[in-house]
Design an enzyme around this catalytic site. Sequence first.
Site, PDB file in Angstrom:
ATOM      1  N   HIS A 195     -54.356  23.889 -46.044  1.00  0.00           N
ATOM      2  CA  HIS A 195     -55.314  22.746 -45.881  1.00  0.00           C
ATOM      3  C   HIS A 195     -54.246  21.692 -45.436  1.00  0.00           C
ATOM      4  O   HIS A 195     -53.089  21.595 -45.874  1.00  0.00           O
ATOM      5  CB  HIS A 195     -55.876  22.313 -47.029  1.00  0.00           C
ATOM      6  N   VAL A 233     -59.117  13.545 -43.813  1.00  0.00           N
ATOM      7  CA  VAL A 233     -60.370  13.303 -44.832  1.00  0.00           C
ATOM      8  C   VAL A 233     -60.850  14.845 -44.958  1.00  0.00           C
ATOM      9  O   VAL A 233     -61.407  15.348 -43.981  1.00  0.00           O
ATOM     10  CB  VAL A 233     -61.461  12.608 -44.177  1.00  0.00           C
ATOM     11  N   GLY A 234     -60.873  15.208 -46.370  1.00  0.00           N
ATOM     12  CA  GLY A 234     -61.424  16.541 -46.617  1.00  0.00           C
ATOM     13  C   GLY A 234     -61.998  16.570 -47.698  1.00  0.00           C
ATOM     14  O   GLY A 234     -61.809  15.763 -48.851  1.00  0.00           O
ATOM     15  N   GLU A 247     -67.576  29.146 -57.021  1.00  0.00           N
ATOM     16  CA  GLU A 247     -67.212  28.770 -55.506  1.00  0.00           C
ATOM     17  C   GLU A 247     -68.303  29.318 -54.617  1.00  0.00           C
ATOM     18  O   GLU A 247     -69.219  30.154 -54.712  1.00  0.00           O
ATOM     19  CB  GLU A 247     -65.796  29.394 -55.128  1.00  0.00           C
ATOM     20  N   ARG A 300     -62.189  20.368 -54.107  1.00  0.00           N
ATOM     21  CA  ARG A 300     -62.853  20.316 -55.675  1.00  0.00           C
ATOM     22  C   ARG A 300     -61.899  19.627 -56.686  1.00  0.00           C
ATOM     23  O   ARG A 300     -60.735  19.797 -56.554  1.00  0.00           O
ATOM     24  CB  ARG A 300     -63.038  21.892 -56.048  1.00  0.00           C
TER      25      ARG A 300
END
Lengths: 77, 493
Positions: free
Chosen positions: B200, B179-180, B290, B183
């Site tokens: 990631h 679960v991340g 960002e 964007r």
Amino acid sequence: MSTCPRCQAEENKIRTEHKGLNAKGELVWTIFNCESCAFTWRDSEPASTIDYNLREEFFRVDPEKPYPVIMPPAQYK
Amino acid sequence: MSDKNVPLSDNALKVAKRIGSLRDFLEFLKENNQCINWSEEVYPEPDIRNVAVAAGRDSMNGPAVIFDNIAGYPGKKMVLGVHGSFTNIALLLGHPKGTTIKELFYDIISRWGADKPLLDFIEQDKAPVNENRLTNNFNLYELLPLYRINEYDGGFYIGKANVVSRDPRDPDNFGKQNVGIYRIQVQAPGEFTLLSVPAHDMGRHIMAAEQEGVPLRISVMLGNHPAMCMFAATPIGYDESEFAYASQMMGSPMRLTKSGNGMDILADSEMVIEAELMNGVRSLEGPFGEFPGSYSGVRKIPRFKVTAISHRNDPIFENIYIGRGWTEHDTLIGLNTSAPIYAALIKDFPEVVAVNALYQHGLTGIISVKNRFAGFAKSVAMRALGTPHGTMYLKNLIMVDDDVDPFDLNEVMWALSTRTRAEDTIVIPNMPMIPIDPAAEVAGKGHRLIIDATSFMPPDKLGGDSKIVTPPAGPEIDAIAKVIQLLQNGGKS
């Protein structure tokens, strides 16, 4: 809407995505997408965002330019 | 996996039991004057951005803001700033207003390391998220009040979604289910791009699916339990479950159900978008303002196609303002960035007192440590650079003594002023670095800086003549400071 505010692509590259209406059903704004440079915008935004001539030049996009590819699919072949 | 018994206060357990969803938390914040409704009409641009930035100025006490009158989106609701202040986080953890950042850090540390899942599984047809289900004719522009977060973003972003994916090579492994927060740029009414990188967990899933030629299905959860958002943004181990961490941290079960495409999802989220990776497709994405406070450039990134959407009645779209700090992003992930670095260091170096990695996801960190011998703090700094998060993020490290509160910048500056020699700085060139660091020599590589602002000790001969003034400190003084604050506020906290 004639051209893309970011890459100046012609009208035939511009897709109408969605029309926002108010509670009475009247048109408030329209969202567009440019199939050339993937820019999305709403015609009610400030001119500094959606007018090609007022936007900072730094943020112009040339769809022909080789932008970096994240996790290039070719690397797996 | 650990079943460490987390000692939570009665109030923490009471709050945890009460909050099962975003809606519950907004109600709780309202009762504590930490959530407001912005009911004057706003245009998606630039009004929402303007209100978000103004509300985010107070990182200690700023409220969540619910927009319920957005031009072109009659009846739709959107909320920003749910994690926008440390007071909102304090309330979630069962603390009163006025709780300090340092107190919150130690509370999160005390809850850290336990990941035995506390999970309740709800039948799909009983889960509120499934009150409405769409299986065709998707239009994200219509369903969600989307808008441009910063003026030169390439499009309309979903910035606070919790994305669930499973390892395509080990799809039944609950821990490897990730679960991340990534964007998401909406690219068409039923398609979006999602930015992840090989470092990631999600990036690993994308690469594995394309290498094996198998589908990668994901569930994009919007408007979630506030603890879920904190853990989706936390760097934990690849085979550790964010659901488990979030439930253990709250000390109360998370309610899960199954999405239509086989993911475990929160049963009480506002909306879940099911989607599938378009294998081999890369689309232009960005720029996007960002967290370092600058735009990341245009890139070609993976694209997904929506396959179904479930949502509650009258769903609330939760989003985030992100850009030049301080923003909600910093409050959302700051303490949960600091905690795992501390947890890693303390294993080898019990002298470490606290870690402040609040700034830009840890691009600058401040570590408080009791020197065991001269130069010890520098060794601890090197170890911090080798932690999973430190490898890519800890660019500038300031080491301070155990008598300096790393969360109090006045104290940190005192240490820099009085305890730093220019030769106590170390530069390590050409290290790995997150690609969006605007100061990198080349994207993905940069230099590290360690400033040792700890005091001198033998065999160091310097500093022997100076004796430190020791003003009164400790719990008694902390309590007096709170009384003063109370008196100043007319008896109200």
